[in-house]
Motif scaffolding. Structure first.
Motif, mmCIF file in Angstrom:
data_model
loop_
_atom_site.group_PDB
_atom_site.id
_atom_site.type_symbol
_atom_site.label_atom_id
_atom_site.label_comp_id
_atom_site.label_asym_id
_atom_site.label_seq_id
_atom_site.Cartn_x
_atom_site.Cartn_y
_atom_site.Cartn_z
ATOM 1 N N GLN A 99 0.852 -1.176 0.000
ATOM 2 C CA GLN A 99 0.000 0.000 0.000
ATOM 3 C C GLN A 99 0.896 1.237 0.000
ATOM 4 O O GLN A 99 2.117 1.146 0.213
ATOM 5 C CB GLN A 99 -0.933 -0.029 1.194
ATOM 6 N N ALA A 100 0.304 2.393 -0.240
ATOM 7 C CA ALA A 100 1.061 3.631 -0.442
ATOM 8 C C ALA A 100 2.032 3.947 0.694
ATOM 9 O O ALA A 100 3.184 4.308 0.450
ATOM 10 C CB ALA A 100 0.103 4.801 -0.661
ATOM 11 N N GLN A 101 1.600 3.838 1.920
ATOM 12 C CA GLN A 101 2.470 4.204 3.041
ATOM 13 C C GLN A 101 3.709 3.311 3.106
ATOM 14 O O GLN A 101 4.832 3.788 3.288
ATOM 15 C CB GLN A 101 1.708 4.145 4.360
ATOM 16 N N ALA A 102 3.529 2.013 2.917
ATOM 17 C CA ALA A 102 4.663 1.089 2.923
ATOM 18 C C ALA A 102 5.564 1.328 1.720
ATOM 19 O O ALA A 102 6.787 1.265 1.818
ATOM 20 C CB ALA A 102 4.170 -0.357 2.938
ATOM 21 N N ALA A 103 4.958 1.630 0.563
ATOM 22 C CA ALA A 103 5.744 1.893 -0.643
ATOM 23 C C ALA A 103 6.587 3.151 -0.484
ATOM 24 O O ALA A 103 7.753 3.183 -0.878
ATOM 25 C CB ALA A 103 4.818 2.007 -1.853
ATOM 26 N N LYS A 133 -2.362 -1.178 -8.812
ATOM 27 C CA LYS A 133 -3.426 -2.155 -9.055
ATOM 28 C C LYS A 133 -4.381 -2.092 -7.874
ATOM 29 O O LYS A 133 -3.998 -1.662 -6.790
ATOM 30 C CB LYS A 133 -2.848 -3.563 -9.201
ATOM 31 N N VAL A 134 -5.599 -2.528 -8.093
ATOM 32 C CA VAL A 134 -6.593 -2.510 -7.027
ATOM 33 C C VAL A 134 -7.058 -3.935 -6.775
ATOM 34 O O VAL A 134 -7.404 -4.669 -7.706
ATOM 35 C CB VAL A 134 -7.792 -1.613 -7.403
ATOM 36 N N SER A 135 -7.034 -4.321 -5.501
ATOM 37 C CA SER A 135 -7.511 -5.642 -5.096
ATOM 38 C C SER A 135 -8.441 -5.457 -3.908
ATOM 39 O O SER A 135 -8.005 -5.005 -2.839
ATOM 40 C CB SER A 135 -6.340 -6.539 -4.714
ATOM 41 N N GLU A 136 -9.705 -5.770 -4.106
ATOM 42 C CA GLU A 136 -10.717 -5.660 -3.050
ATOM 43 C C GLU A 136 -10.680 -4.288 -2.372
ATOM 44 O O GLU A 136 -10.744 -4.171 -1.158
ATOM 45 C CB GLU A 136 -10.528 -6.778 -2.032
ATOM 46 N N GLY A 137 -10.532 -3.238 -3.172
ATOM 47 C CA GLY A 137 -10.537 -1.878 -2.656
ATOM 48 C C GLY A 137 -9.187 -1.371 -2.180
ATOM 49 O O GLY A 137 -9.045 -0.196 -1.844
ATOM 50 N N ASN A 138 -8.184 -2.225 -2.133
ATOM 51 C CA ASN A 138 -6.846 -1.814 -1.717
ATOM 52 C C ASN A 138 -6.028 -1.399 -2.938
ATOM 53 O O ASN A 138 -5.911 -2.164 -3.888
ATOM 54 C CB ASN A 138 -6.110 -2.964 -1.008
#
Length: 79
Positions: free
Chosen positions: A13-17, A36-41
């Motif tokens: 996710q953005a913060q970890a990236a 990419k989007v997976s189940e809203g993430n």
């Protein structure tokens, strides 16, 4: 809940990236990297992050797109 990994996950996710790249979350979001989007993430591929970092110029190195004096002299590139 915080997780600790002994390996780099394939997607983040953005913060970890942003943390992975060593930049602020605000700066990271301004980059508009493919995701990419997976189940809203919204997830970022570690390979995309590595490529972005690899393409940064090294300190003291001129940008890659500037033609060399030799290229200009032999008409291989234009200014």
């Amino acid at each position: 809940m915080s997780r600790t990994y002994t390996f780099v996950p394939r997607s983040m996710q953005a913060q970890a990236a942003a943390y992975y790249l060593g930049i602020s979350l605000t700066k990271f979001r301004s980059l508009e990297l493919p995701s990419k989007v997976s189940e809203g993430n919204v997830l970022y591929d570690v390979r995309v992050l590595d490529t972005w970092f690899d393409d940064l110029p090294e300190k003291g190195q001129e940008p890659y797109n500037k033609p060399s004096e030799a290229d200009l002299a032999f008409g291989v590139a234009a200014e």
